[in-house]
Write an enzyme that holds these catalytic residues in place. Structure first.
Site, PDB file in Angstrom:
ATOM      1  N   SER A  13       0.803  -1.225   0.000  1.00 14.62           N
ATOM      2  CA  SER A  13       0.000   0.000   0.000  1.00 14.62           C
ATOM      3  C   SER A  13       0.832   1.269   0.000  1.00 14.62           C
ATOM      4  O   SER A  13       0.298   2.364  -0.162  1.00 14.62           O
ATOM      5  CB  SER A  13      -0.937   0.012   1.220  1.00 14.62           C
ATOM      6  N   GLY A  15       5.277   2.970  -0.221  1.00 16.02           N
ATOM      7  CA  GLY A  15       6.713   2.772  -0.293  1.00 16.02           C
ATOM      8  C   GLY A  15       7.172   1.807  -1.361  1.00 16.02           C
ATOM      9  O   GLY A  15       6.661   1.783  -2.487  1.00 16.02           O
ATOM     10  N   ASP A  53      -3.221  -8.753   6.836  1.00 13.83           N
ATOM     11  CA  ASP A  53      -2.484  -8.465   8.060  1.00 13.83           C
ATOM     12  C   ASP A  53      -1.562  -9.656   8.294  1.00 13.83           C
ATOM     13  O   ASP A  53      -2.020 -10.738   8.667  1.00 13.83           O
ATOM     14  CB  ASP A  53      -3.443  -8.277   9.237  1.00 13.83           C
ATOM     15  N   SER A 131      14.817  -7.615   3.457  1.00 12.84           N
ATOM     16  CA  SER A 131      15.477  -7.352   4.730  1.00 12.84           C
ATOM     17  C   SER A 131      15.902  -5.890   4.749  1.00 12.84           C
ATOM     18  O   SER A 131      15.124  -4.995   4.426  1.00 12.84           O
ATOM     19  CB  SER A 131      16.663  -8.299   4.913  1.00 12.84           C
ATOM     20  N   TYR A 145      14.361  -4.213  15.617  1.00 10.10           N
ATOM     21  CA  TYR A 145      14.285  -4.187  14.155  1.00 10.10           C
ATOM     22  C   TYR A 145      15.476  -4.946  13.564  1.00 10.10           C
ATOM     23  O   TYR A 145      15.304  -5.808  12.699  1.00 10.10           O
ATOM     24  CB  TYR A 145      14.274  -2.742  13.658  1.00 10.10           C
TER      25      TYR A 145
END
Length: 278
Positions: A13, A15, A53, A131, A145
């Site tokens: 959705s 980037g 999701d 990644s 992260y």
């Protein structure tokens, strides 16, 4: 007549995921884009938007089963969904840390398990796992992260060996700094995770400066990374790792091959921003 290939892209959705969806569609692929904010996924003749999701098993199953029901095959799965649950290790709750791994690692793992039987039956397929150079490099406030991306890389390398005999490859793409909303979202999470009277406020202020500085110097666009995704999905002899730039590749090389030098560079950067850490 050659039938169009089928690609499933998570985090489609915005980037890099959205840019990849548009690029694959322009190249004649049938594209299934999945995201929580499905209304932000562009649709067209050969583009299908599905609510997804990746932290929800039922949602993952519905996403893959819909594609298989409509197309009977999946040629490429791009595990792109991810975000940065950043903050001081002491401050980030373990619930939020688990959420980070559910999104960045376990979501990709479950979707991959769901497509592998079909890919084995096809005797072909490719898993492209997005990644980050942060899977090898690191900086303060990004521990969970970095850990999730490092886990994704080790998992992908193991998977690649296991599935090669079936004509399947598992490939890692490691983006570096990119013109996107990722940094702003990461900083929002840092401040959200910061505990009252936290001793790490100075680090937070410094990393905010660092992200602002990095953002000003970022030349890579999401369209640039979409091209890297496409190469990873289509190269006849795929590489284990794909990078957008020589500098991204160099950062990973130094972090892996020269860890002391990399640590010094991190400390030097912090000192430049006014934090003397030894």
């Amino acid at each position: 007549m050659t039938l169009p290939k089928i690609v499933a892209i998570t985090g489609a959705s915005n980037g890099m995921g959205k840019a990849a969806l548009e690029l694959f569609a322009a190249q004649g692929w049938i594209v299934y884009g999945g995201a929580r904010h499905v209304e932000n996924i562009p649709t067209g003749t050969n583009v299908h938007a599905l609510k997804l999701d990746v932290t929800d098993s039922t949602s993952n199953q519905h996403f893959i089963q819909t594609i298989l029901t409509e197309q009977n095959r999946i040629d490429v799965l791009i595990n792109n969904a991810g975000y940065g649950e950043n903050g001081p290790i002491e401050d980030v709750s373990l619930a939020n840390a688990r959420k980070q791994f559910e999104t960045n690692f376990f979501g990709a793992a479950e979707l991959t398990q769901l497509v592998l039987p079909t890919m084995r039956a096809q005797k072909s397929g490719r898993i492209v796992n997005i990644s980050s150079i942060g899977g090898d490099a690191y900086s303060p406030l990004g521990a969970y992260y970095h850990a999730s991306k490092a886990a994704l890389q080790q998992w992908s390398d193991t998977l690649d060996i296991e599935v090669q005999p079936f004509g399947i490859r598992s490939i890692i793409v490691q983006p570096g700094g990119t013109q996107s909303a990722w940094g702003a979202t990461a900083m929002e999470n840092v401040r959200k995770n910061l505990q009252p009277n936290s001793p790490y406020v100075d680090f937070v202020d410094l990393m905010g400066k660092s992200l602002d500085s990095d953002a000003q110097g970022m030349s890579a666009t999401v369209e640039d990374l979409a091209k890297v995704f496409y190469a990873a999905a289509t190269d006849s002899k795929p590489k284990r790792r794909y990078f957008n730039s020589l500098s991204d590749r160099l950062i990973v090389y130094v972090a892996r091959a020269h860890p002391k030098l990399f640590r010094k560079s991190v400390l030097k950067t912090l000192k430049r921003w006014g934090k003397d850490v030894k």
